[in-house]
Design a protein around this motif. Structure first.
Motif, mmCIF file in Angstrom:
data_model
loop_
_atom_site.group_PDB
_atom_site.id
_atom_site.type_symbol
_atom_site.label_atom_id
_atom_site.label_comp_id
_atom_site.label_asym_id
_atom_site.label_seq_id
_atom_site.Cartn_x
_atom_site.Cartn_y
_atom_site.Cartn_z
ATOM 1 N N GLU A 1 11.739 16.395 -3.981
ATOM 2 C CA GLU A 1 10.353 15.938 -4.144
ATOM 3 C C GLU A 1 10.298 14.491 -4.613
ATOM 4 O O GLU A 1 9.515 13.680 -4.100
ATOM 5 N N LYS B 1 9.027 11.014 -2.399
ATOM 6 C CA LYS B 1 7.973 10.136 -2.923
ATOM 7 C C LYS B 1 8.441 8.684 -2.938
ATOM 8 O O LYS B 1 7.648 7.767 -2.698
ATOM 9 N N SER C 1 6.013 4.902 -10.296
ATOM 10 C CA SER C 1 4.713 5.464 -9.901
ATOM 11 C C SER C 1 4.756 6.982 -9.849
ATOM 12 O O SER C 1 3.783 7.656 -10.224
ATOM 13 N N ALA C 2 5.889 7.520 -9.400
ATOM 14 C CA ALA C 2 6.030 8.978 -9.364
ATOM 15 C C ALA C 2 6.102 9.554 -10.771
ATOM 16 O O ALA C 2 5.597 10.652 -11.033
ATOM 17 N N ALA D 1 8.640 2.720 -6.974
ATOM 18 C CA ALA D 1 8.171 4.027 -6.498
ATOM 19 C C ALA D 1 8.519 5.132 -7.491
ATOM 20 O O ALA D 1 7.735 6.071 -7.689
ATOM 21 N N PRO E 1 1.833 8.404 -12.603
ATOM 22 C CA PRO E 1 0.850 7.942 -11.611
ATOM 23 C C PRO E 1 -0.406 7.328 -12.233
ATOM 24 O O PRO E 1 -1.098 6.548 -11.586
ATOM 25 N N ASP F 1 8.486 7.478 0.665
ATOM 26 C CA ASP F 1 7.124 7.434 1.207
ATOM 27 C C ASP F 1 6.171 7.004 0.089
ATOM 28 O O ASP F 1 5.331 7.779 -0.375
ATOM 29 N N PRO F 2 6.299 5.744 -0.366
ATOM 30 C CA PRO F 2 5.575 5.318 -1.575
ATOM 31 C C PRO F 2 4.059 5.291 -1.413
ATOM 32 O O PRO F 2 3.334 5.336 -2.408
ATOM 33 N N HIS F 3 3.568 5.202 -0.173
ATOM 34 C CA HIS F 3 2.122 5.148 0.042
ATOM 35 C C HIS F 3 1.505 6.533 0.213
ATOM 36 O O HIS F 3 0.290 6.649 0.436
ATOM 37 N N GLY F 4 2.354 7.563 0.144
ATOM 38 C CA GLY F 4 1.845 8.924 0.213
ATOM 39 C C GLY F 4 1.316 9.330 1.573
ATOM 40 O O GLY F 4 0.394 10.149 1.673
ATOM 41 N N ASN F 5 1.919 8.782 2.639
ATOM 42 C CA ASN F 5 1.477 9.132 3.995
ATOM 43 C C ASN F 5 1.853 10.564 4.367
ATOM 44 O O ASN F 5 1.246 11.159 5.253
ATOM 45 N N GLY F 6 2.916 11.071 3.725
ATOM 46 C CA GLY F 6 3.389 12.410 4.045
ATOM 47 C C GLY F 6 4.452 12.431 5.122
ATOM 48 O O GLY F 6 4.902 13.497 5.550
#
Length: 427
Positions: free
Chosen positions: A119, A123, A87-88, A84, A91, A126-131
């Motif tokens: 921040e 991320k 990826s952050a 994660a 991206p 919440d690796p899938h970016g669901n918020g």
């Protein structure tokens, strides 16, 4: 940039090639004033050495190498977290990270502001970016924290998740959003990594910096003290130094460096001081050793120095630093419990536990705080009171910590991070 060889393991041609390759990036990134030119060079050197292992045609660090760096050097052990972070950081790429992206993420990890780290950590969680983060996701993370029968583990996990949700789900919508998380962490920064470690602690950062920095020539003693002060230092501590050489686990240079630190603190305590003043040791403990648990400083001092209400003796100082640096797990257990047992009864009562938790937990309202404290005390009693007699004895504490070692300092940090001690003990 300097002309001396950056890395003695590379020949002149390799050093020259490295500088030619990264010169513009070093200069541009140094303008951001996060790292100096030399620090930027050293970070890129770490990056470059990974790249060299990929063969002549490769110019980028791989995802796996990035994960290995965070795992081995920064103690981020969960591969999902390292993925994660990757990826952050970059991206746009699934396999490689550019040197620019590497420097950007390292600036947040090593020198980032609280907002930047909030921040990044969210991320990661919440690796899938669901918020948002759900209860079920937290249960998956926390289930491995507890040992015992499955029913007991499930109960403790659920209780802990509910405690976290009451603390962090501010709008009570059944999930922890970024705003919930950010607001909570701003009020209580120690909750930044509440799901798990994704940033290195200050000790790990120091060790990393030692591996990837240019070694400077250091004087054996202290250049801030004059010849007379050095002579006085040796006269005062000669006997203790010889005794510590025979009886302690310290190396000779470690003994000298630690006693110089003690001596300078005693000078700052006043000419007539009979040792290091408690207030001086307290400041040293907080600022230089990086222990922010202010509530435990007085009990800790009383535990290590029972002979004086004003001063810490050099013997007591050396004894506690030896325990921090070289103490066995059993020694550390006795130390932590001895400090937590403020009233010296041999056990910690529910009421004593509550008083300690009152200094650790804050809710949105007074009623919320009271509720969270009660829930947390109940949780700790279920976890630690092994014989169910309504108090936590040393045997209860010892058995629990043997099963779950990360509960050693369950009421607050007492033992400095190793990196802070390395800074003091470094030759």
């Amino acid at each position: 940039m300097t002309s001396i060889a950056l890395d003695p393991t590379m020949d002149d041609a390799q050093n020259s090639k490295f500088r030619n390759t990264y010169h513009n990036l070093v200069m541009n990134f140094a303008r951001k004033k996060v790292f100096s030119e030399r620090e930027t060079e050293c970070l890129l050197l770490a990056y470059h050495k990974f790249v060299l292992k990929n063969g002549r045609k490769m110019k980028l660090m791989t995802r796996r190498q990035f994960g290995n760096l965070f795992h081995n050097m920064f103690n981020v052990l969960d591969p999902n977290f390292t993925d994660a972070i990757f990826s952050a950081a970059d991206p746009s790429s699934k396999k490689f990270i550019t040197p620019e992206a590497f420097l950007d993420v390292m600036s947040v990890v090593l020198r980032g502001t609280l907002e930047q780290q909030i921040e990044l950590c969210f991320k990661v969680y919440d690796p899938h970016g669901n918020g948002y983060i759900t209860r079920e996701r937290l249960r998956k993370f926390y289930r491995n924290m507890f040992d015992g029968a499955q029913d007991e583990v499930d109960e403790l996990t659920n209780d802990f998740v509910e405690t976290i949700f009451r603390k962090m789900d501010i709008d009570r919508d059944g999930k922890i959003s970024f705003d919930d998380y950010a607001q909570t962490v701003r009020k209580n920064p120690c909750l930044l990594q509440f799901v798990g470690t994704c940033l290195p602690d200050s000790g790990t950062i120091f060790i990393f910096s030692q591996v990837y920095k240019i070694k400077e020539i250091k004087m054996q003693l202290d250049f801030t003290m004059g010849t007379m002060e050095h002579q006085r230092f040796h006269t005062i501590f000669r006997g203790l130094k010889n005794e510590l050489k025979r009886t302690s686990r310290f190396k000779e240079k470690e003994i000298e460096r630690l006693l110089i630190t003690y001596y300078k603190m005693s000078l700052a305590s006043g000419r007539n001081a009979r040792g290091v003043a408690r207030s001086q040791f307290s400041a040293y403990y907080r600022v230089f050793l990086g222990v922010a648990e202010l509530n435990w400083i007085d009990p800790l001092i009383s535990y290590i120095e029972s002979g004086s209400i004003k001063y810490i003796s050099p013997e007591a100082y050396m004894k506690v630093v030896e325990l921090w640096q070289y103490g066995t797990f059993q020694e550390r257990k006795k130390f932590c419990f001895g400090v937590y047992d403020v009233y010296k009864r041999g056990y910690i009562t529910r009421e004593a536990l509550r008083k300690s938790c009152e200094k650790m937990i804050y809710g949105q309202t007074l009623e919320d705080t009271e509720y969270l404290i009660t829930e947390y005390v109940d949780f700790l009693m279920r976890k630690f009171d092994v014989d169910r007699d309504g108090k936590i004895s040393f045997d209860d504490y010892s058995k629990t910590v043997d099963q779950t070692p990360n509960l050693l300092e369950f009421l607050g940090q007492l033992i400095p991070e190793l990196g802070k001690l390395y800074e003091i003990l470094a030759e």
